[in-house]
Design an enzyme around this catalytic site. Structure first.
Site, mmCIF file in Angstrom:
data_model
loop_
_atom_site.group_PDB
_atom_site.id
_atom_site.type_symbol
_atom_site.label_atom_id
_atom_site.label_comp_id
_atom_site.label_asym_id
_atom_site.label_seq_id
_atom_site.Cartn_x
_atom_site.Cartn_y
_atom_site.Cartn_z
ATOM 1 N N LYS A 9 13.685 -55.362 74.994
ATOM 2 C CA LYS A 9 13.031 -54.441 74.282
ATOM 3 C C LYS A 9 14.062 -53.749 72.987
ATOM 4 O O LYS A 9 13.607 -52.537 72.621
ATOM 5 C CB LYS A 9 12.370 -53.240 75.054
ATOM 6 C CG LYS A 9 11.559 -53.631 76.116
ATOM 7 C CD LYS A 9 10.319 -53.910 75.542
ATOM 8 C CE LYS A 9 9.656 -55.304 76.276
ATOM 9 N NZ LYS A 9 8.508 -55.818 75.245
ATOM 10 N N HIS A 22 18.486 -63.047 77.422
ATOM 11 C CA HIS A 22 18.768 -61.532 77.627
ATOM 12 C C HIS A 22 19.918 -61.516 78.828
ATOM 13 O O HIS A 22 20.132 -60.455 79.288
ATOM 14 C CB HIS A 22 17.329 -61.145 78.529
ATOM 15 C CG HIS A 22 16.221 -60.867 77.472
ATOM 16 N ND1 HIS A 22 16.516 -60.168 76.309
ATOM 17 C CD2 HIS A 22 15.154 -60.945 77.787
ATOM 18 C CE1 HIS A 22 15.152 -59.918 75.809
ATOM 19 N NE2 HIS A 22 14.362 -60.377 76.444
ATOM 20 N N SER A 73 9.942 -48.259 75.450
ATOM 21 C CA SER A 73 9.314 -49.354 75.289
ATOM 22 C C SER A 73 9.175 -50.196 76.450
ATOM 23 O O SER A 73 8.278 -50.864 76.830
ATOM 24 C CB SER A 73 10.055 -50.221 74.363
ATOM 25 O OG SER A 73 9.460 -51.247 73.892
HETATM 26 S S1 PPS Z 1 11.190 -58.397 74.513
HETATM 27 O O1 PPS Z 1 10.204 -58.247 75.490
HETATM 28 O O2 PPS Z 1 12.489 -57.969 75.307
HETATM 29 O O3 PPS Z 1 11.218 -59.612 73.567
HETATM 30 O O4 PPS Z 1 10.889 -57.260 73.522
HETATM 31 P P1 PPS Z 1 11.711 -56.999 72.129
HETATM 32 O O5 PPS Z 1 11.144 -57.937 71.219
HETATM 33 O O6 PPS Z 1 13.310 -57.243 72.434
HETATM 34 O O7 PPS Z 1 11.184 -55.559 71.753
HETATM 35 C C1 PPS Z 1 10.075 -55.080 71.423
HETATM 36 C C2 PPS Z 1 10.043 -53.809 70.791
HETATM 37 O O8 PPS Z 1 10.264 -54.368 69.375
HETATM 38 C C3 PPS Z 1 9.170 -53.841 68.509
HETATM 39 N N1 PPS Z 1 9.101 -54.733 67.318
HETATM 40 C C4 PPS Z 1 9.197 -54.426 66.037
HETATM 41 N N2 PPS Z 1 9.480 -53.176 65.647
HETATM 42 C C5 PPS Z 1 9.613 -52.824 64.331
HETATM 43 N N3 PPS Z 1 9.296 -54.062 63.441
HETATM 44 C C6 PPS Z 1 9.050 -55.048 63.731
HETATM 45 N N4 PPS Z 1 8.724 -56.174 62.846
HETATM 46 C C7 PPS Z 1 8.873 -55.170 65.317
HETATM 47 N N5 PPS Z 1 8.791 -56.379 66.017
HETATM 48 C C8 PPS Z 1 8.842 -56.020 67.321
HETATM 49 C C9 PPS Z 1 7.893 -53.591 69.415
HETATM 50 O O9 PPS Z 1 7.012 -52.959 68.795
HETATM 51 C C10 PPS Z 1 8.549 -53.075 70.731
HETATM 52 O O10 PPS Z 1 9.034 -51.856 70.550
HETATM 53 P P2 PPS Z 1 7.994 -50.720 70.922
HETATM 54 O O11 PPS Z 1 9.047 -49.415 70.641
HETATM 55 O O12 PPS Z 1 7.387 -50.785 72.428
HETATM 56 O O13 PPS Z 1 6.961 -50.568 69.838
#
Ligand code: PPS
Length: 285
Positions: free
Chosen positions: A45, A101, A131
């Site tokens: 996340k 991870h 998140s």
């Molecule tokens: S995971 O499951 O570990 O792969 O998740 P991860 O990709 O690390 O984190 C998911 C959060 O990243 C946000 N996200 C983004 N935010 C802004 N811009 C872009 N382009 C983007 N892509 C992914 C996603 O919405 C999750 O955050 P939250 O706060 O839940 O919205």
């Protein structure tokens, strides 16, 4: 592979058994990295998927073909997940993108002596926990989220799946001065100025882009664009595994969303634990 209710304990850290086996976790620790590999590392996340998209697009010089035809878990597989060995073996990419991870104390030895480029992405832990909490509600391969109060406690104790955020960040940060091939980037800087963040990653990868290519990457890596891209928004995953009627994977993509979730008491409790655990890491306090 379903195993939705299985948890694998590995070196004292729990991992979802839907995606991990003891064997896949063991294999990751002995992975023969190539000097040309690009490894994205994060605590869940923290911006993993965003980085997968950014790196894919940089290496494709802003060409959308790959990121719109191949799911992210195939073009940037998680090293420790059970399917990655087969995906990596079948890969014909000259420069492989790999995700993990795993904390540094587990993955570090496999990287020793390698020139693989490692990008560590981290995010304000208050936003990470929020998140992660919402993700637990829709990901049926993770334990019940329970109340946010209880979830926050488990996050701060380091007993959630994937282990302690503190150990993860401290472990990878401690390598800043020892690994030439390690880039640290934050979710917040990507949010603040995606154009410059892409420039930073492309220079690190020694893949300089012309302005038009950077602009294409910026467009395709925007939250709106990724939310609509089936190759990255996890809508290809069956409902029984990820039930997006309970919330989207691409949830809101904002910084500071924790303020809508934390009570004042929870914030105070968080600050006390955070300060005590990070006291030897002034760059984080
Ligand atoms: S995971 O499951 O570990 O792969 O998740 P991860 O990709 O690390 O984190 C998911 C959060 O990243 C946000 N996200 C983004 N935010 C802004 N811009 C872009 N382009 C983007 N892509 C992914 C996603 O919405 C999750 O955050 P939250 O706060 O839940 O919205």
């Amino acid at each position: 592979m379903a195993r939705l209710d299985v948890t694998e304990m590995f070196h004292g850290i729990s991992f979802p058994g839907h995606l991990h086996t003891q064997e896949s976790l063991e294999l990751a620790l002995r992975f023969p990295f190539r000097d040309t590999d690009v490894l994205i590392v994060s605590y869940p996340k923290s911006g993993t998927t965003w980085l997968q998209e950014i790196v894919t697009l940089i290496l494709s010089r802003g060409d959308p073909h790959l990121n719109q035809t191949v799911p992210n878990w195939e073009r940037a597989p998680w090293l420790e997940q059970y399917y990655s060995a087969a995906v990596l073996e079948a890969s014909s990419a000259t420069q492989r993108i790999i995700t993990s991870h795993l904390p540094h104390h587990l993955l570090g030895p496999a990287l020793q002596g390698s020139k693989a480029k490692v990008i560590y992405v981290y995010r304000d832990p208050k936003d990470v926990v929020v998140s992660f909490y919402h993700f637990h509600k829709m990901a049926n391969f993770l334990p019940d989220a329970g109340t946010f109060e209880g979830f926050l406690k488990r996050f701060l104790e380091g007993t959630l799946n994937y282990g302690s955020w503190f150990d993860h960040v401290k472990g990878w940060s401690s390598q800043k001065n020892f690994m030439d091939n390690l880039l640290h980037i934050t979710y917040e800087e990507m949010s603040l100025n995606l154009h410059d963040a892409i420039g930073k990653v492309s220079s690190f990868l020694q893949c300089p882009l012309v302005e038009e290519e950077v602009n294409n990457c910026v467009k395709l890596c925007s939250f709106a664009s990724m939310k609509n891209n089936n190759m990255v928004n996890y809508t290809l995953i069956p409902h029984e595994i990820m039930d997006q009627s309970k919330g989207s994977f691409m949830r809101n993509g904002k910084t500071g969303d924790w303020k809508n979730m934390f009570t004042e008491e929870q914030n105070q409790y968080f600050e006390i634990v955070y300060k005590s655990k990070m006291q030897d890491y002034p760059e984080f306090v």
